[in-house]
Design a protein around this motif. Structure first.
Motif, PDB file in Angstrom:
ATOM      1  N   VAL A  32       0.844  -1.199   0.000  1.00 13.07           N
ATOM      2  CA  VAL A  32       0.000   0.000   0.000  1.00 13.07           C
ATOM      3  C   VAL A  32       0.880   1.250   0.000  1.00 13.07           C
ATOM      4  CG1 VAL A  32      -1.783   1.301   1.209  1.00 13.07           C
ATOM      5  CG2 VAL A  32      -1.831  -1.205   1.207  1.00 13.07           C
ATOM      6  N   GLY A  33       0.744   2.035  -1.032  1.00  6.63           N
ATOM      7  CA  GLY A  33       1.452   3.310  -1.101  1.00  6.63           C
ATOM      8  C   GLY A  33       0.507   4.472  -0.873  1.00  6.63           C
ATOM      9  N   HIS A  34       1.055   5.531  -0.318  1.00  3.95           N
ATOM     10  CA  HIS A  34       0.281   6.764  -0.121  1.00  3.95           C
ATOM     11  C   HIS A  34       1.200   7.937  -0.430  1.00  3.95           C
ATOM     12  CE1 HIS A  34      -2.297   9.850   1.199  1.00  3.95           C
ATOM     13  NE2 HIS A  34      -2.173   9.746   2.503  1.00  3.95           N
ATOM     14  N   SER A  35       0.739   8.818  -1.272  1.00  2.00           N
ATOM     15  CA  SER A  35       1.555   9.990  -1.621  1.00  2.00           C
ATOM     16  C   SER A  35       0.683  11.225  -1.718  1.00  2.00           C
ATOM     17  CB  SER A  35       2.288   9.758  -2.950  1.00  2.00           C
ATOM     18  OG  SER A  35       1.371   9.751  -4.024  1.00  2.00           O
ATOM     19  N   MET A  36       1.335  12.372  -1.684  1.00  2.00           N
ATOM     20  CA  MET A  36       0.656  13.650  -1.788  1.00  2.00           C
ATOM     21  C   MET A  36       1.584  14.637  -2.484  1.00  2.00           C
ATOM     22  SD  MET A  36      -1.412  15.325   1.410  1.00  2.00           S
ATOM     23  CE  MET A  36      -2.204  13.849   2.014  1.00  2.00           C
ATOM     24  N   VAL A  37       1.053  15.364  -3.460  1.00  2.00           N
ATOM     25  CA  VAL A  37       1.835  16.372  -4.155  1.00  2.00           C
ATOM     26  C   VAL A  37       0.969  17.609  -4.340  1.00  2.00           C
ATOM     27  CG1 VAL A  37       1.255  15.426  -6.434  1.00  2.00           C
ATOM     28  CG2 VAL A  37       3.273  16.874  -6.168  1.00  2.00           C
ATOM     29  N   SER A  38       1.539  18.775  -4.042  1.00  2.00           N
ATOM     30  CA  SER A  38       0.818  20.041  -4.161  1.00  2.00           C
ATOM     31  C   SER A  38       1.534  20.962  -5.132  1.00  2.00           C
ATOM     32  CB  SER A  38       0.720  20.749  -2.798  1.00  2.00           C
ATOM     33  OG  SER A  38      -0.035  20.008  -1.884  1.00  2.00           O
ATOM     34  N   LEU A  39       0.755  21.614  -5.976  1.00  2.00           N
ATOM     35  CA  LEU A  39       1.285  22.601  -6.917  1.00  2.00           C
ATOM     36  C   LEU A  39       0.587  23.937  -6.703  1.00  2.00           C
ATOM     37  CD1 LEU A  39       1.340  20.590 -10.289  1.00  2.00           C
ATOM     38  CD2 LEU A  39       3.134  20.774  -8.582  1.00  2.00           C
ATOM     39  N   GLN A  40       1.273  24.999  -7.078  1.00  2.00           N
ATOM     40  CA  GLN A  40       0.708  26.339  -6.983  1.00  2.00           C
ATOM     41  C   GLN A  40       0.114  26.727  -8.333  1.00  2.00           C
ATOM     42  OE1 GLN A  40       3.436  29.719  -6.539  1.00  2.00           O
ATOM     43  NE2 GLN A  40       2.115  30.462  -4.891  1.00  2.00           N
ATOM     44  N   PRO A  41      -1.204  26.930  -8.408  1.00  2.00           N
ATOM     45  CA  PRO A  41      -1.796  27.379  -9.669  1.00  2.00           C
ATOM     46  C   PRO A  41      -1.202  28.712 -10.109  1.00  2.00           C
ATOM     47  CG  PRO A  41      -3.491  26.610  -8.157  1.00  2.00           C
ATOM     48  CD  PRO A  41      -2.219  26.691  -7.369  1.00  2.00           C
ATOM     49  N   GLY A  42      -0.994  28.846 -11.391  1.00  2.00           N
ATOM     50  CA  GLY A  42      -0.462  30.100 -11.935  1.00  2.00           C
ATOM     51  C   GLY A  42       1.039  30.155 -12.027  1.00  2.00           C
ATOM     52  N   THR A  43       1.751  29.236 -11.344  1.00  2.00           N
ATOM     53  CA  THR A  43       3.211  29.185 -11.448  1.00  2.00           C
ATOM     54  C   THR A  43       3.716  27.778 -11.752  1.00  2.00           C
ATOM     55  OG1 THR A  43       3.622  28.735  -9.098  1.00  2.00           O
ATOM     56  CG2 THR A  43       3.435  31.056  -9.765  1.00  2.00           C
ATOM     57  N   GLY A  44       2.994  26.763 -11.307  1.00  2.00           N
ATOM     58  CA  GLY A  44       3.463  25.390 -11.425  1.00  2.00           C
ATOM     59  C   GLY A  44       4.448  24.999 -10.343  1.00  2.00           C
ATOM     60  N   ASN A  45       4.730  25.884  -9.392  1.00  2.00           N
ATOM     61  CA  ASN A  45       5.689  25.580  -8.335  1.00  2.00           C
ATOM     62  C   ASN A  45       5.241  24.360  -7.526  1.00  2.00           C
ATOM     63  OD1 ASN A  45       7.181  27.778  -9.103  1.00  2.00           O
ATOM     64  ND2 ASN A  45       6.651  29.041  -7.349  1.00  2.00           N
ATOM     65  N   ILE A  46       6.156  23.428  -7.367  1.00  2.00           N
ATOM     66  CA  ILE A  46       5.883  22.238  -6.558  1.00  2.00           C
ATOM     67  C   ILE A  46       6.087  22.622  -5.098  1.00  2.00           C
ATOM     68  CG2 ILE A  46       6.509  19.845  -6.091  1.00  2.00           C
ATOM     69  CD1 ILE A  46       7.681  19.772  -8.963  1.00  2.00           C
ATOM     70  N   LEU A  47       5.037  22.559  -4.311  1.00  2.00           N
ATOM     71  CA  LEU A  47       5.081  22.990  -2.916  1.00  2.00           C
ATOM     72  C   LEU A  47       5.338  21.825  -1.965  1.00  2.00           C
ATOM     73  CD1 LEU A  47       1.946  25.329  -3.065  1.00  2.00           C
ATOM     74  CD2 LEU A  47       4.349  25.987  -3.361  1.00  2.00           C
ATOM     75  N   VAL A  48       4.865  20.648  -2.338  1.00  2.00           N
ATOM     76  CA  VAL A  48       4.900  19.494  -1.440  1.00  2.00           C
ATOM     77  C   VAL A  48       5.078  18.231  -2.272  1.00  2.00           C
ATOM     78  CG1 VAL A  48       3.302  18.011  -0.141  1.00  2.00           C
ATOM     79  CG2 VAL A  48       3.594  20.395   0.523  1.00  2.00           C
ATOM     80  N   MET A  49       5.860  17.289  -1.747  1.00  2.00           N
ATOM     81  CA  MET A  49       5.963  15.960  -2.362  1.00  2.00           C
ATOM     82  C   MET A  49       6.245  14.964  -1.241  1.00  2.00           C
ATOM     83  SD  MET A  49       8.354  14.733  -5.565  1.00  2.00           S
ATOM     84  CE  MET A  49       7.636  15.897  -6.718  1.00  2.00           C
ATOM     85  N   ALA A  50       5.186  14.332  -0.752  1.00  2.00           N
ATOM     86  CA  ALA A  50       5.300  13.444   0.407  1.00  2.00           C
ATOM     87  C   ALA A  50       4.946  12.015   0.009  1.00  2.00           C
ATOM     88  CB  ALA A  50       4.384  13.921   1.531  1.00  2.00           C
ATOM     89  N   GLN A  51       5.437  11.061   0.804  1.00  2.00           N
ATOM     90  CA  GLN A  51       5.243   9.640   0.495  1.00  2.00           C
ATOM     91  C   GLN A  51       5.390   8.817   1.769  1.00  2.00           C
ATOM     92  OE1 GLN A  51       6.861   8.533  -3.302  1.00  2.00           O
ATOM     93  NE2 GLN A  51       7.579   6.567  -2.547  1.00  2.00           N
ATOM     94  N   ASN A  52       4.688   7.688   1.832  1.00  2.00           N
ATOM     95  CA  ASN A  52       4.680   6.921   3.085  1.00  2.00           C
ATOM     96  C   ASN A  52       5.802   5.898   3.187  1.00  2.00           C
ATOM     97  OD1 ASN A  52       3.565   5.091   1.150  1.00  2.00           O
ATOM     98  ND2 ASN A  52       2.505   3.980   2.789  1.00  2.00           N
ATOM     99  N   THR A  53       6.646   5.767   2.166  1.00  2.00           N
ATOM    100  CA  THR A  53       7.758   4.829   2.241  1.00  2.00           C
ATOM    101  C   THR A  53       9.038   5.535   2.660  1.00  2.00           C
ATOM    102  OG1 THR A  53       8.069   5.141  -0.133  1.00  2.00           O
ATOM    103  CG2 THR A  53       6.853   3.186   0.563  1.00  2.00           C
ATOM    104  N   ARG A  54      10.027   4.766   3.076  1.00  2.00           N
ATOM    105  CA  ARG A  54      11.350   5.268   3.442  1.00  2.00           C
ATOM    106  C   ARG A  54      12.209   5.288   2.184  1.00  2.00           C
ATOM    107  NH1 ARG A  54      12.439   1.409   6.228  1.00  2.00           N
ATOM    108  NH2 ARG A  54      11.808   2.081   8.302  1.00  2.00           N
ATOM    109  N   PHE A  55      12.858   6.423   1.896  1.00  2.00           N
ATOM    110  CA  PHE A  55      13.708   6.501   0.704  1.00  2.00           C
ATOM    111  C   PHE A  55      14.985   5.720   0.978  1.00  2.00           C
ATOM    112  CE2 PHE A  55      16.800   8.266  -2.232  1.00  2.00           C
ATOM    113  CZ  PHE A  55      16.078   8.283  -3.419  1.00  2.00           C
TER     114      PHE A  55
END
Length: 747
Positions: A333-356
């Motif tokens: 089971v994987g869980h991830s979350m990614v957030s972008l800023q509308p109007g710029t495309g800036n990546i604000l968040v990139m989270a994941q439930n596994t250990r890198f």
């Protein structure tokens, strides 16, 4: 010349003629080429907080006035007590050592600090060019002659203090710890300027054999060597007897403080860190070849400033961990979350439930759940991604967009009855050969709503809010089948496993309208919904804002790259519909704060992939929970955060996790209210039957329809932009792939 003359007998003793020795010496290089020393690169968040340090050599260059006098005294005492008197070569020491080595099995050394500096510069140059260097190799007489001549040249070019500073910055103290500052921090967690006598003596002793005298590996040997150095400091008058007694009576006093290397040791956002390293390694702006770019990234001392919001990242990672902690969640089971800023495309968040972390341990993975496999679909530009998952009903807003683009209304009544599409059934499809899609499945195609209920006549708006597959299929049958896919592509949706050199659009087929078919990465979905939040302005995801070298020079970074791909009015109509999901659909019960919000849940037919995408004008976030190891296997019966869900869809796990995240960052991103769509998109229109199809009977207001006991209402004509609110149907919907492998979507 005096040095050359005195060295000739040494060479002759080794069997070389005098004239040949002189010629050999004169032919040796007379100038030392000093390249820039390798330094760690840093990846930092938008607020300057550290994400990760990348290095082949952990080095932190300092000037001589930033080094404790104890350190310089200790080094000179043990390595070269005549350092400030000789001209770079200790002739008597060299001759004595050479004769001893020739006449016996001993391997004495007599290199001055200047010669050692030269030797380390040569080693560094070889490492930069990929040479094979070891620190324990024995030197030939030719090596010593070359070293001596270069040392004489260095003494003519640099002052003694410059040579000493150069040596202290270049010399290794462990396998990847270089220079006195990095060594001070590593062994004692103190600055080089604050080293006391015993600490300085230990470091001065280690340089003679970083492994042999390692205080970590061989503490007794290291202690003996340290005390020898302290004794030499006493003999040379650098310390008093009292200081000597106190120093040798102390223990090693280690406080090992490693600088964690790479994204494995990231302070935060390791998967974002990995994504950034791929961006640099793929970009020819950082070097002509990949080897050049790796050399710059891991040895060039870059400061890479990124778009990451450290506070939001921490909140997202907390929400992900609370929802699907790797210790209480099945490894599949994987869980991830990614957030972008509308109007710029800036990546604000990139989270994941596994250990890198590479390896097969449960909960470990270096695959990024949020991104494509390749940048731009170019197989030569990997970005470390898994490549995506079936998007489920998160695709349905694009069907609504096609409906509105065709000049239709959100409040038009449509036929949401159960219908089986037989083999040979056609859909208008201008992008396909012959201008139509022909259903190939011998068994036909029969999309179903969740629980095989809730069939009837609904507005398009109600159909999206409650995620009725039959309504979606009807609306798509009434317009060009290619249009939802074309709009999705314009907004940023593409196959996450694209590898043809460009992004591949999703395959045009009816089942994909409700989320089956192609696989889409969460960042792709976040990009599309961010474009809706920016009223049709699609922006390429962007991670880098500034890249600076140690000398202050900068490298080019992508600027916001945005394009108006659909009319603002069309985006406003879709936003109006997706707000209804939050008002009376699967998002109604989510507690995310008092801000304008739109969104859509999604689940594929196999219930192996679940989604929630929430957005407004300030942020778009894709939250995904799915089976990343066996994409066709349901999440049901798998542990997610210690809990097993017999039935699962996007509203059960992915959406509440997103809401937890939103709760933690309230006030950080203040969106503008959604603008109203044109009035013609909201007018109520009666049901128009399809040709050769009987007119369905309208659903009576108040008639119970839902298996959860709520009543469904046919909405009255809107007053302004306000629609009547009905209790939500949280049961979701279920598509039926009917064995064609294309899977349907779920609410």
């Amino acid at each position: 010349m005096l040095a050359a003359g005195l060295l000739v007998p040494v060479a002759a003793a080794a069997g070389t003629g005098a004239s040949a020795s002189i010629q050999f010496f004169e032919n040796l290089p007379a100038e030392l080429e000093r390249g820039a020393l390798a330094q760690p690169s840093k990846i930092v968040a938008s607020d300057g907080s550290l994400i990760a340090t990348l290095y082949e050599e952990n080095r932190q260059p300092v000037t001589l006035d930033q080094v404790s006098e104890n350190m310089t005294d200790a080094l000179i005492a043990i390595e070269d007590d005549a350092f400030y008197e000789h001209g770079g070569v200790d002739l008597q020491g060299i001759i004595s050592a050479a004769i001893s080595n020739i006449s016996s099995d001993t391997t004495r050394g007599a290199s001055t600090i200047t010669q050692q500096y030269v030797n380390n510069v040569l080693i560094d140059a070889s490492m930069r060019t990929g040479g094979d260097i070891t620190f324990s190799g024995q030197k030939t007489l030719g090596d010593k002659l070359r070293e001596a001549k270069l040392a004489i040249a260095v003494e003519k070019e640099l002052s003694k203090d410059e040579i000493l500073a150069g040596y202290l910055n270049i010399v290794p103290f462990t396998g990847n710890t270089y220079g006195v500052q990095a060594a001070s921090k590593y062994f004692f967690n103190v600055e080089a300027k604050d080293l006391n006598i015993q600490q300085a003596a230990l470091l001065a002793g280690v340089v003679n054999g970083p492994t042999f005298y390692s205080p970590e590996l061989y503490p007794e040997r290291s202690l003996e060597r340290r005390n020898l150095v302290i004794g030499r400091m006493l003999e040379t008058g650098k310390i008093t007897q009292e200081e000597y007694d106190a120093a040798v009576a102390s223990d090693l006093g280690l406080n090992i403080t490693p600088v964690l290397n790479g994204c494995v040791g990231a302070e935060q956002a390791p998967y974002f860190c990995d994504y950034v390293t791929h961006l640099v390694l793929n970009d020819p702006a950082y070097g002509e070849t990949r080897e050049d770019r790796e050399n710059l990234l891991y040895r060039g001392g870059l400061t890479i400033k990124t778009t990451l919001d450290a506070r939001a990242q921490a909140a997202a990672q907390t929400a992900v961990n609370e929802t699907a902690n790797r210790e209480t969640t099945d490894a599949a089971v994987g869980h991830s979350m990614v957030s972008l800023q509308p109007g710029t495309g800036n990546i604000l968040v990139m989270a994941q439930n596994t250990r890198f972390m590479p390896g097969e341990t449960a909960g470990d993975s270096v695959l990024n759940f949020n991104v494509d496999q390749y940048a731009g679909g170019d197989p030569n530009k990997p970005v470390g991604g898994l490549g995506g998952y079936q998007p489920g009903s998160t695709f349905k807003p694009f069907v609504v967009a096609a409906w509105l683009e065709d000049g239709r209304s959100l409040n038009a009544m449509v036929d949401g009855s159960k219908k089986k599409y037989e083999q040979g059934e056609t859909w208008e499809a201008s992008c396909l050969p012959g201008g139509e899609y022909v259903l190939p499945d011998e068994e036909g195609y029969e999309p179903q709503n969740y629980g095989d209920i809730n069939y009837g006549n609904y507005t398009v708006l109600e159909g999206l809010a409650q995620s009725y597959n039959t309504v979606t299929m009807y609306t798509a049958k009434e317009v060009d089948l290619c249009k939802p896919f074309e709009i999705a592509s314009k907004l940023g949706v593409h196959d996450g496993k694209s590898a043809s050199g460009e992004y591949t659009p999703l395959q045009v087929q009816p089942s994909a309208l409700i989320g089956g078919g192609s696989e889409v990465a969460p960042m792709s979905m976040a990009t599309a919904f961010a474009a809706l939040g920016a009223e049709g302005l699609t922006c390429e995801p962007r991670a880098l804002t500034e890249v600076t070298a140690v000398d202050g020079s900068t490298f080019p970074v992508p600027q916001p790259e945005c394009e108006q791909v659909i009319p603002k009015e069309l985006a406003r109509g879709v936003n109006y519909a997706t707000q209804e999901v939050m008002e009376r659909g699967s998002g109604q019960l989510l507690e995310f704060g008092d801000i304008p919000m739109a969104g859509k849940t999604g689940t594929n037919d196999a219930r192996s992939q679940t989604w929630f995408v929430g957005y407004n004008s300030a942020m778009a976030t894709a939250s995904w929970v799915g089976n990343w190891k066996e994409n066709s296997t349901s999440l049901s019966a798998l542990r997610i955060g210690g809990r097993v869900y017999e039935e699962i869809d996007g509203a059960f796990v992915a959406a509440p996790s997103w809401a937890r995240y939103m709760q933690q960052i309230q006030g950080s991103y203040q969106p503008e209210p959604f603008a109203d769509p044109p009035s013609n998109m909201l007018v109520q229109r009666p049901l128009q039957p399809s040709p050769n199809q009987p007119t369905p009977q309208p659903t009576a207001p108040g008639q119970p329809l839902n298996n959860n006991g709520f009543q469904q209402f046919v909405p009255a004509p809107p007053a302004g932009n306000t629609l009547p609110v009905t209790p939500p149907d949280n049961s979701g919907n279920n598509g039926n792939g009917n064995g064609n492998g294309n899977g349907g979507g779920n609410g």
